[in-house]
Design a protein around this motif. Sequence first.
Motif, PDB file in Angstrom:
ATOM      1  N   ASP A   1     -60.224  36.439  -8.817  1.00  0.00           N
ATOM      2  CA  ASP A   1     -59.126  35.933  -9.650  1.00  0.00           C
ATOM      3  C   ASP A   1     -58.935  34.441  -9.394  1.00  0.00           C
ATOM      4  O   ASP A   1     -58.338  34.037  -8.390  1.00  0.00           O
ATOM      5  CB  ASP A   1     -57.846  36.721  -9.336  1.00  0.00           C
ATOM      6  CG  ASP A   1     -56.703  36.346 -10.281  1.00  0.00           C
ATOM      7  OD1 ASP A   1     -56.878  35.415 -11.088  1.00  0.00           O
ATOM      8  OD2 ASP A   1     -55.639  36.984 -10.213  1.00  0.00           O
TER       9      ASP A   1
ATOM     10  N   THR B   1     -48.836  33.784 -16.430  1.00  0.00           N
ATOM     11  CA  THR B   1     -50.248  33.682 -16.026  1.00  0.00           C
ATOM     12  C   THR B   1     -50.425  34.034 -14.544  1.00  0.00           C
ATOM     13  O   THR B   1     -51.224  34.885 -14.178  1.00  0.00           O
ATOM     14  CB  THR B   1     -50.776  32.253 -16.292  1.00  0.00           C
ATOM     15  OG1 THR B   1     -50.845  32.071 -17.709  1.00  0.00           O
ATOM     16  CG2 THR B   1     -52.154  32.036 -15.698  1.00  0.00           C
TER      17      THR B   1
ATOM     18  N   THR C   1     -52.850  30.268  -2.329  1.00  0.00           N
ATOM     19  CA  THR C   1     -52.666  28.849  -2.040  1.00  0.00           C
ATOM     20  C   THR C   1     -51.863  28.639  -0.761  1.00  0.00           C
ATOM     21  O   THR C   1     -51.012  29.460  -0.402  1.00  0.00           O
ATOM     22  CB  THR C   1     -51.927  28.171  -3.220  1.00  0.00           C
ATOM     23  OG1 THR C   1     -51.522  26.862  -2.825  1.00  0.00           O
ATOM     24  CG2 THR C   1     -50.671  28.931  -3.625  1.00  0.00           C
TER      25      THR C   1
HETATM   26  N1  NAD Z   1     -58.025  23.429  -6.684  1.00  0.00           N
HETATM   27  C1  NAD Z   1     -57.236  23.550  -5.632  1.00  0.00           C
HETATM   28  O1  NAD Z   1     -56.991  22.575  -4.911  1.00  0.00           O
HETATM   29  C2  NAD Z   1     -56.640  24.898  -5.288  1.00  0.00           C
HETATM   30  C3  NAD Z   1     -55.971  25.020  -4.066  1.00  0.00           C
HETATM   31  C4  NAD Z   1     -55.427  26.258  -3.720  1.00  0.00           C
HETATM   32  C5  NAD Z   1     -55.573  27.328  -4.564  1.00  0.00           C
HETATM   33  N2  NAD Z   1     -56.227  27.183  -5.739  1.00  0.00           N
HETATM   34  C6  NAD Z   1     -56.340  28.356  -6.612  1.00  0.00           C
HETATM   35  O2  NAD Z   1     -57.686  28.498  -7.014  1.00  0.00           O
HETATM   36  C7  NAD Z   1     -57.738  29.026  -8.338  1.00  0.00           C
HETATM   37  C8  NAD Z   1     -58.596  28.138  -9.199  1.00  0.00           C
HETATM   38  O3  NAD Z   1     -57.994  26.849  -9.296  1.00  0.00           O
HETATM   39  P1  NAD Z   1     -58.751  25.646  -9.962  1.00  0.00           P
HETATM   40  O4  NAD Z   1     -58.620  24.489  -9.076  1.00  0.00           O
HETATM   41  O5  NAD Z   1     -60.097  26.067 -10.387  1.00  0.00           O
HETATM   42  O6  NAD Z   1     -57.836  25.382 -11.223  1.00  0.00           O
HETATM   43  P2  NAD Z   1     -58.297  25.115 -12.733  1.00  0.00           P
HETATM   44  O7  NAD Z   1     -57.069  24.745 -13.478  1.00  0.00           O
HETATM   45  O8  NAD Z   1     -59.455  24.198 -12.768  1.00  0.00           O
HETATM   46  O9  NAD Z   1     -58.810  26.557 -13.178  1.00  0.00           O
HETATM   47  C9  NAD Z   1     -57.954  27.564 -13.611  1.00  0.00           C
HETATM   48  C10 NAD Z   1     -58.494  28.086 -14.919  1.00  0.00           C
HETATM   49  O10 NAD Z   1     -57.619  29.127 -15.366  1.00  0.00           O
HETATM   50  C11 NAD Z   1     -57.558  29.018 -16.769  1.00  0.00           C
HETATM   51  N3  NAD Z   1     -56.338  29.683 -17.226  1.00  0.00           N
HETATM   52  C12 NAD Z   1     -55.048  29.236 -17.188  1.00  0.00           C
HETATM   53  N4  NAD Z   1     -54.244  30.133 -17.737  1.00  0.00           N
HETATM   54  C13 NAD Z   1     -55.009  31.180 -18.121  1.00  0.00           C
HETATM   55  C14 NAD Z   1     -54.728  32.400 -18.766  1.00  0.00           C
HETATM   56  N5  NAD Z   1     -53.489  32.744 -19.112  1.00  0.00           N
HETATM   57  N6  NAD Z   1     -55.768  33.231 -19.051  1.00  0.00           N
HETATM   58  C15 NAD Z   1     -57.043  32.893 -18.710  1.00  0.00           C
HETATM   59  N7  NAD Z   1     -57.358  31.743 -18.108  1.00  0.00           N
HETATM   60  C16 NAD Z   1     -56.349  30.889 -17.806  1.00  0.00           C
HETATM   61  C17 NAD Z   1     -57.560  27.535 -17.065  1.00  0.00           C
HETATM   62  O11 NAD Z   1     -57.981  27.243 -18.371  1.00  0.00           O
HETATM   63  C18 NAD Z   1     -58.541  27.030 -16.010  1.00  0.00           C
HETATM   64  O12 NAD Z   1     -59.832  26.927 -16.544  1.00  0.00           O
HETATM   65  C19 NAD Z   1     -56.287  29.132  -8.809  1.00  0.00           C
HETATM   66  O13 NAD Z   1     -55.866  30.450  -8.636  1.00  0.00           O
HETATM   67  C20 NAD Z   1     -55.539  28.215  -7.890  1.00  0.00           C
HETATM   68  O14 NAD Z   1     -54.215  28.639  -7.722  1.00  0.00           O
HETATM   69  C21 NAD Z   1     -56.762  25.996  -6.128  1.00  0.00           C
END
Ligand code: NAD
Length: 356
Positions: A78, A99, A123
């Motif tokens: 996820d 979401t 996170t």
């Molecule tokens: N990047 C970071 O620094 C970081 C840090 C801690 C946790 N996270 C977690 O890692 C995961 C990925 O983060 P990321 O950095 O790739 O973010 P990101 O925004 O690049 O990717 C998230 C994706 O989810 C999609 N999305 C949003 N709403 C949606 C919906 N309703 N249905 C389907 N798709 C949807 C977006 O279009 C996007 O492509 C997330 O769960 C985030 O909370 C990320």
Amino acid sequence: MRTILLTGGAGFVGSNLAIRLKSELAGQARVVALDNLKRRGSELNVPRLLKAGVEYVHGDVRQLADLEAVGEVGVIIDCSAEPSVLAGFSGSPRYVVDTNLNGTTNCLELARRYHADFIFLSTSRVYPTAAINGLNFRETGSRFEWTDDQKLPGASSRGLTEEFTLEGNRSLYGATKFCSELLVREYLEMYGLRGVINRCGVISGPWQMGKADQGVVVLWLASHLYGRPLNYIGFGGTGKQVRDALHVDDLYELVRLQLNDPGLHSGQVYNVGGGPQNSFSLLELTEACARVTGKRVPVGTVPENRPADIRCYLTDNSKIFRAAGWAPKKSGEQLLEETARWIRDNQEALRPILGS
Ligand SMILES: NC(=O)c1ccc[n+]([C@@H]2O[C@H](COP(=O)([O-])OP(=O)(O)OC[C@H]3O[C@@H](n4cnc5c(N)ncnc54)[C@H](O)[C@@H]3O)[C@@H](O)[C@H]2O)c1
């Protein structure tokens, strides 16, 4: 053939994991990336996914039917989220809750139906803002640093462990992720599923569509490369706030370990991040970006804190290291070099997203 479904599969983390998984597992797994392309720039990842042999499904985790259309799944990773701590502050919480929380519940429902394994990307922002900002720190010439004399358990100069308090406010983002964690744990217990929760600090690397409220490393690098001014915002505007950063390739190595041994990791919660050795203050990041890009941009000062902002965050990776021998391998310098190369190689395609 087992199906691995990555929700948010066109996002930064999801697309990188999906492409690496498909290339390593080639004939052994169907890899599906589901995304509604809400994140600006995620559309640029779709051709990459297709070229790598990943199936792309335009779908929304808020709709169970979209997930069901994927069919039988063996693993769900996820990665879909509205991942900004500022999300909802200037408007409605609706999208964040729908979401990040209801979407996760739909993913869990799909896992329940097929008895699929579940990897949840949570996170570090589940840890409360005031408790983090209340930690003892010292100020050096270039950064704030946590000291070892902390009143709360689970905090030291080495970072936060999983024992750190969960009592207090944490932003809508942090709250929806924390609620999701609770549901993941209930589903594992009640329905006998296997799953793991990774509480990630800042993750970065190529194909992150960094913006002002999320993805600071790419925002900083891109601003240097495209010549856009920056601001040190909050904590007096000195740029001394600190984060650690994990290269997305290191996260991939961890996910592979967890996929290979789901029984070992099931039910566990891990703090996962770059750790103190891969940490930087904004001041230090500015210097590193100038080194890597050969360019300097003006950096202004905004002393006031943004909502839910934190002075420092460092990950103590000891628990996952003890469990699986995992530790980040890529240095902060490598992260910057590789990410800068990606921006340079795609400068025109990325200009509307990262350059304006
Ligand atoms: N990047 C970071 O620094 C970081 C840090 C801690 C946790 N996270 C977690 O890692 C995961 C990925 O983060 P990321 O950095 O790739 O973010 P990101 O925004 O690049 O990717 C998230 C994706 O989810 C999609 N999305 C949003 N709403 C949606 C919906 N309703 N249905 C389907 N798709 C949807 C977006 O279009 C996007 O492509 C997330 O769960 C985030 O909370 C990320």
